[in-house]
Each structure stands twice: as C-alpha cells, then as structure tokens.
Design an enzyme around this catalytic site. Structure first.
Site, mmCIF file in Angstrom:
data_model
loop_
_atom_site.group_PDB
_atom_site.id
_atom_site.type_symbol
_atom_site.label_atom_id
_atom_site.label_comp_id
_atom_site.label_asym_id
_atom_site.label_seq_id
_atom_site.Cartn_x
_atom_site.Cartn_y
_atom_site.Cartn_z
ATOM 1 N N TYR A 1 -23.680 18.773 2.258
ATOM 2 C CA TYR A 1 -23.293 18.017 3.519
ATOM 3 C C TYR A 1 -22.314 18.704 4.173
ATOM 4 C CZ TYR A 1 -21.695 14.148 6.469
ATOM 5 O OH TYR A 1 -21.028 13.486 7.527
ATOM 6 N N HIS B 1 -3.452 3.732 -2.726
ATOM 7 C CA HIS B 1 -3.343 2.103 -3.383
ATOM 8 C C HIS B 1 -3.519 1.344 -1.997
ATOM 9 C CE1 HIS B 1 -2.885 -1.455 -5.273
ATOM 10 N NE2 HIS B 1 -1.347 -1.630 -4.807
ATOM 11 N N SER C 1 9.898 2.645 -1.311
ATOM 12 C CA SER C 1 9.809 1.126 -1.668
ATOM 13 C C SER C 1 9.999 0.273 -0.449
ATOM 14 C CB SER C 1 10.447 0.892 -2.877
ATOM 15 O OG SER C 1 10.187 -0.410 -3.204
ATOM 16 N N GLY C 2 9.337 -0.502 -0.176
ATOM 17 C CA GLY C 2 9.567 -1.687 0.957
ATOM 18 C C GLY C 2 9.869 -1.090 2.260
ATOM 19 N N SER D 1 8.251 4.112 -4.380
ATOM 20 C CA SER D 1 7.371 2.914 -4.363
ATOM 21 C C SER D 1 7.506 2.124 -5.772
ATOM 22 C CB SER D 1 6.109 3.445 -3.813
ATOM 23 O OG SER D 1 4.927 2.410 -4.551
ATOM 24 N N SER D 2 7.276 0.946 -5.974
ATOM 25 C CA SER D 2 7.092 0.387 -7.305
ATOM 26 C C SER D 2 6.096 0.892 -8.010
ATOM 27 C CB SER D 2 7.321 -1.090 -6.993
ATOM 28 O OG SER D 2 6.223 -1.529 -6.130
ATOM 29 N N ASP D 3 4.896 1.586 -7.419
ATOM 30 C CA ASP D 3 3.750 1.744 -8.248
ATOM 31 C C ASP D 3 4.006 3.205 -8.585
ATOM 32 O OD1 ASP D 3 2.193 -0.478 -7.746
ATOM 33 O OD2 ASP D 3 1.744 0.052 -5.538
ATOM 34 N N HIS E 1 -4.560 -3.112 -0.815
ATOM 35 C CA HIS E 1 -4.896 -4.178 -1.041
ATOM 36 C C HIS E 1 -5.884 -4.610 -0.105
ATOM 37 C CE1 HIS E 1 -0.733 -5.215 -2.835
ATOM 38 N NE2 HIS E 1 -1.360 -4.393 -3.532
ATOM 39 N N GLY F 1 0.694 -1.167 0.038
ATOM 40 C CA GLY F 1 -0.060 0.022 0.104
ATOM 41 C C GLY F 1 0.826 1.359 -0.017
ATOM 42 N N ASN F 2 0.186 2.325 -0.587
ATOM 43 C CA ASN F 2 1.068 3.551 -0.514
ATOM 44 C C ASN F 2 0.172 4.760 -0.773
ATOM 45 O OD1 ASN F 2 0.772 3.279 -3.695
ATOM 46 N ND2 ASN F 2 2.149 1.692 -3.182
ATOM 47 N N HIS G 1 -5.999 -7.654 -8.103
ATOM 48 C CA HIS G 1 -5.031 -6.682 -7.429
ATOM 49 C C HIS G 1 -5.386 -6.102 -6.041
ATOM 50 C CE1 HIS G 1 -1.296 -3.863 -8.088
ATOM 51 N NE2 HIS G 1 -1.645 -4.057 -6.551
HETATM 52 ZN ZN ZN Z 1 -0.281 -3.178 -5.054
#
Ligand code: ZN
Length: 216
Positions: free
Chosen positions: A214, A95, A45-46, A74-76, A97, A28-29, A160
């Site tokens: 709202y 992002h 990343s990681g 990040s790899s994304d 999961h 996630g990121n 994914h």
């Molecule tokens: Zn992912």
C-alpha cells in the site's frame, strides 16, 4: 543538529494530539528517540498544548535522566524510556486517554479486529495489558510484555488509556489516531449487535498487503 530537528518534530506531533481530539487539557504525550545518540525528546510535564514550543521539550537519556531543558519531563518519562530500551525498533511513542479506546481499557477489554482497517493497521486485536501505577517503569513493563505477543503497534492499559510505538514520532501518533478511530466504530457496532470476526488468514492477508504494497 539532529536533536534540534527532533525537538521540532516531537513538539509538532504533541500538537497533533489536541488537533485530532485525542486528549483533554494537559493529558497525553509524544516522545521521540534520536537513533544516533539514543537521547529521548519528550513533552514537559503539565504544560498546556497551546504553550508548547520546541525549546520547551525536555531531553533525557535512555534511563530518563534530564540532559537538556529547564522543564520537568512528562510523568510518563520512565515508562517511555523503558519501552525504548526494550524495543530497539521504536523511535516514537504516543500516550493518550482517547475516549473510545479508553472505554475498552476501563473494562480491561482488547479491541477486537472486526474491520479491514484494523487488519491493515494492527494485524489483529489491539491487546489490553494489566493495571500499572503511573510514575515509574511499571507502565512500560506492561506495554513491552503485552506487545511482545502481538503485531499491533498499539496497546491498551487497563483502567488507563493507550500507548503506541512507531518507527518515528509521526508513526506513533498515526497509530494513536487509528486506534481511536477503530475503537469508536467498533464501540458503535457493539451497540447494534455482535460484530462479525475476520478470519486469522484474512487478517494476515490484509496486514501483509497494507505493510508491503500500500502507498507510494
Ligand atoms: Zn496516562
């Protein structure tokens, strides 16, 4: 100066992912885009969430070239940058999961709009886009093309997980939290039977009230 603030904001919003139980380990990121320079601040990343600090955030340009930071982004990152290039209204991306939403994604199924809270927040179903490989811009392409025909700020990626966009990182994280909350309730409803659809007209009314009237 602006960029320092964005580093702090992006770091704080990344920490919201484990706080809201949307992620496991380092998955996630969250990223944010500076409206003045178009630079993007993203999670390294990681790196474990508990080790994240504002100075460990990575700054890249809109074509995902690293501008500042000693960590690998990040790899994304290429997909985040692709989304920012094609969605000028997006200044935050999240992002995850997250479990229930990703269960729908595993089936390639959209999350149906069968709750007023979903009509409010998403203005319809949360659509599911097709399969895309991780690492390049392919995920970004699926996100942009799937969101193009939807009011929803959230999209599922087949097999994914979830991508959300917002006018800032906090709004993108909020959309990720609401995606998972609605996915969990609807998953449970599906165990009991067939959820009752809400008419297009009522969904449009809910969404209009929520986005125009709202709040304070
Ligand atoms: Zn992912």
């Amino acid at each position: 100066m602006m960029l320092e603030k964005l580093r702090e904001e992006v770091c704080a919003m990344n920490l919201e992912l484990p706080a809201n139980r949307l992620v496991a380990w380092t998955s996630g990121n969250v990223s944010g885009r500076d409206p003045e320079t178009n630079l993007v601040v993203i999670k390294p990343s990681g790196v474990k969430f508990q080790d994240l600090t504002p100075d460990k955030m990575v700054v890249v340009d809109i074509h995902s070239k690293v501008v500042e930071g000693s960590y690998k982004p990040s790899s994304d990152t290429a997909s985040h940058c692709y989304i920012y290039r094609f969605r000028p209204d997006a200044f935050g991306i999240t992002h995850t999961h997250s479990r229930y939403a990703t269960a729908f994604a595993a089936l390639g199924r959209s999350i149906p709009c069968v709750l007023t809270a979903m009509g409010d927040e998403f203005g319809g179903d949360i659509p599911c886009g097709g399969f895309a490989l991780i690492g390049g811009e392919q995920i970004g392409q699926v996100v942009v093309s799937t969101l193009a025909t939807s009011k929803s700020p959230a999209v599922l990626l087949q097999n994914h997980g979830v991508f959300t966009i917002g006018k800032d990182p906090e709004e993108a994280v909020k959309a990720a939290v609401m995606t998972e909350d609605n996915a969990a309730i609807i998953w449970h409803a599906l165990q009991l039977g067939t959820p009752i659809p809400i008419s297009e007209e009522n969904i449009a009314r809910l969404h209009h009230r929520y986005t125009h009237e709202y709040g304070q």
